[in-house]
Design an enzyme around this catalytic site. Structure first.
Site, PDB file in Angstrom:
ATOM      1  N   HIS A 299       0.841  -1.206   0.000  1.00  0.00           N
ATOM      2  CA  HIS A 299       0.000   0.000   0.000  1.00  0.00           C
ATOM      3  C   HIS A 299       0.880   1.262   0.000  1.00  0.00           C
ATOM      4  O   HIS A 299       0.625   2.204  -0.754  1.00  0.00           O
ATOM      5  CB  HIS A 299      -0.872   0.053   1.252  1.00  0.00           C
ATOM      6  CG  HIS A 299      -1.927  -1.006   1.353  1.00  0.00           C
ATOM      7  ND1 HIS A 299      -2.113  -1.764   2.477  1.00  0.00           N
ATOM      8  CD2 HIS A 299      -2.868  -1.418   0.468  1.00  0.00           C
ATOM      9  CE1 HIS A 299      -3.128  -2.597   2.300  1.00  0.00           C
ATOM     10  NE2 HIS A 299      -3.594  -2.424   1.073  1.00  0.00           N
TER      11      HIS A 299
ATOM     12  N   LYS B  12     -16.157  -7.013   6.208  1.00  0.00           N
ATOM     13  CA  LYS B  12     -14.872  -7.729   6.173  1.00  0.00           C
ATOM     14  C   LYS B  12     -14.386  -8.108   7.567  1.00  0.00           C
ATOM     15  O   LYS B  12     -13.330  -8.719   7.702  1.00  0.00           O
ATOM     16  CB  LYS B  12     -13.820  -6.862   5.479  1.00  0.00           C
ATOM     17  CG  LYS B  12     -13.884  -6.903   3.958  1.00  0.00           C
ATOM     18  CD  LYS B  12     -12.549  -6.563   3.348  1.00  0.00           C
ATOM     19  CE  LYS B  12     -12.529  -6.818   1.856  1.00  0.00           C
ATOM     20  NZ  LYS B  12     -11.244  -6.385   1.259  1.00  0.00           N
TER      21      LYS B  12
ATOM     22  N   ARG C 234      -2.088  -6.475  -8.290  1.00  0.00           N
ATOM     23  CA  ARG C 234      -1.067  -7.474  -7.976  1.00  0.00           C
ATOM     24  C   ARG C 234      -1.138  -8.591  -9.013  1.00  0.00           C
ATOM     25  O   ARG C 234      -0.874  -8.376 -10.171  1.00  0.00           O
ATOM     26  CB  ARG C 234      -1.267  -8.012  -6.551  1.00  0.00           C
ATOM     27  CG  ARG C 234      -0.867  -7.044  -5.488  1.00  0.00           C
ATOM     28  CD  ARG C 234      -1.413  -7.432  -4.142  1.00  0.00           C
ATOM     29  NE  ARG C 234      -2.864  -7.334  -4.123  1.00  0.00           N
ATOM     30  CZ  ARG C 234      -3.633  -7.535  -3.058  1.00  0.00           C
ATOM     31  NH1 ARG C 234      -3.079  -7.867  -1.919  1.00  0.00           N
ATOM     32  NH2 ARG C 234      -4.933  -7.402  -3.130  1.00  0.00           N
TER      33      ARG C 234
ATOM     34  N   SER D 122      -2.860  -7.862   3.009  1.00  0.00           N
ATOM     35  CA  SER D 122      -3.206  -7.675   4.431  1.00  0.00           C
ATOM     36  C   SER D 122      -3.712  -8.977   5.047  1.00  0.00           C
ATOM     37  O   SER D 122      -3.385  -9.319   6.179  1.00  0.00           O
ATOM     38  CB  SER D 122      -4.280  -6.597   4.573  1.00  0.00           C
ATOM     39  OG  SER D 122      -3.826  -5.373   4.085  1.00  0.00           O
TER      40      SER D 122
HETATM   41  P1  ADP Z   1      -9.798  -3.550  -0.528  1.00  0.00           P
HETATM   42  O1  ADP Z   1     -10.620  -4.057   0.590  1.00  0.00           O
HETATM   43  O2  ADP Z   1     -10.390  -2.389  -1.268  1.00  0.00           O
HETATM   44  O3  ADP Z   1      -9.248  -4.610  -1.471  1.00  0.00           O
HETATM   45  P2  ADP Z   1      -7.091  -3.333   0.425  1.00  0.00           P
HETATM   46  O4  ADP Z   1      -6.642  -2.539   1.602  1.00  0.00           O
HETATM   47  O5  ADP Z   1      -6.926  -4.811   0.520  1.00  0.00           O
HETATM   48  O6  ADP Z   1      -8.574  -2.894   0.220  1.00  0.00           O
HETATM   49  O7  ADP Z   1      -6.376  -2.826  -0.888  1.00  0.00           O
HETATM   50  C1  ADP Z   1      -6.479  -1.516  -1.350  1.00  0.00           C
HETATM   51  C2  ADP Z   1      -5.803  -1.382  -2.691  1.00  0.00           C
HETATM   52  O8  ADP Z   1      -4.417  -1.645  -2.573  1.00  0.00           O
HETATM   53  C3  ADP Z   1      -6.317  -2.341  -3.763  1.00  0.00           C
HETATM   54  O9  ADP Z   1      -6.293  -1.675  -5.008  1.00  0.00           O
HETATM   55  C4  ADP Z   1      -5.293  -3.443  -3.752  1.00  0.00           C
HETATM   56  O10 ADP Z   1      -5.226  -4.120  -4.987  1.00  0.00           O
HETATM   57  C5  ADP Z   1      -4.042  -2.645  -3.498  1.00  0.00           C
HETATM   58  N1  ADP Z   1      -2.972  -3.461  -2.911  1.00  0.00           N
HETATM   59  C6  ADP Z   1      -3.056  -4.270  -1.831  1.00  0.00           C
HETATM   60  N2  ADP Z   1      -1.873  -4.863  -1.590  1.00  0.00           N
HETATM   61  C7  ADP Z   1      -1.011  -4.426  -2.551  1.00  0.00           C
HETATM   62  C8  ADP Z   1       0.373  -4.702  -2.875  1.00  0.00           C
HETATM   63  N3  ADP Z   1       1.096  -5.566  -2.176  1.00  0.00           N
HETATM   64  N4  ADP Z   1       0.912  -4.051  -3.940  1.00  0.00           N
HETATM   65  C9  ADP Z   1       0.161  -3.195  -4.672  1.00  0.00           C
HETATM   66  N5  ADP Z   1      -1.141  -2.906  -4.437  1.00  0.00           N
HETATM   67  C10 ADP Z   1      -1.723  -3.514  -3.392  1.00  0.00           C
END
Ligand code: ADP
Length: 164
Positions: free
Chosen positions: A21, A45, A95, A133
């Protein structure tokens, strides 16, 4: 001639914020005049951290990154949030192939809701792309080392949460 500032929204659950992130935020902040990180309440979630805790974590981690970043809570439709922020783009990280289908569908539906706001994808950094996460929490629950995946202070937050 003055132009309208470009505002981007980067939405997510950030439960917890990872190095993946942080990388997207750092790179995304260069693309817009102002980047608004939208932290979703997302009770469906069942997050490990409360929205107040996630907001505080994200604020702390981006404080040193760039001056044009704001961190805001939201619990509405993403497009409504983006419109309210005056955004012209929504930023998402991509990803593996597994992300693609969901993101493609969501971008398509969001486009139908408001085609003035474009969804822009940044490819995950090669070294950070396996980080999720959900897996960070799973590894931590089994006592594994998460220090390669999240900022140092988040390691402490996750440990404290699991002990509390
Ligand atoms: P959501 O519940 O919207 O998926 P996340 O917090 O899991 O929320 O992810 C938010 C954004 O960050 C999404 O676009 C996700 O694809 C991106 N993201 C999560 N992990 C990574 C990573 N390791 N590298 C790049 N982007 C990521």
């Amino acid at each position: 001639m003055s132009r309208r500032p470009h505002i981007g929204v980067y939405p997510g659950t950030f439960d917890p914020i990872t190095l993946g992130h942080v990388d997207i935020i750092r790179r995304g902040a260069h693309l817009v005049d102002r980047l608004v990180i939208g932290v979703t309440t997302n009770p469906s979630k069942e997050p490990m951290f409360t929205v107040a805790e996630r907001l505080a974590m994200v604020r702390r981690e981006v404080a040193e990154l760039a001056a044009n970043i704001d961190v805001v809570e939201f619990d509405s439709l993403l497009m409504d949030f983006a419109e309210a922020q005056g955004a012209s783009l929504i930023l998402r990280g991509l990803r593996a192939v597994a992300d693609f289908e969901y993101e493609f569908q969501m971008a398509g539906m969001n486009q139908q809701l408001n085609d003035d706001i474009e969804t822009v994808f940044l490819m995950a950094d090669v070294a950070l792309q396996p980080i999720a996460s959900r897996l960070v929490k799973e590894i931590a629950r089994y006592g594994g080392d998460i220090s390669k995946f999240v900022p140092a202070a988040v390691v402490t937050d996750v440990r404290a949460k699991l002990q509390g």
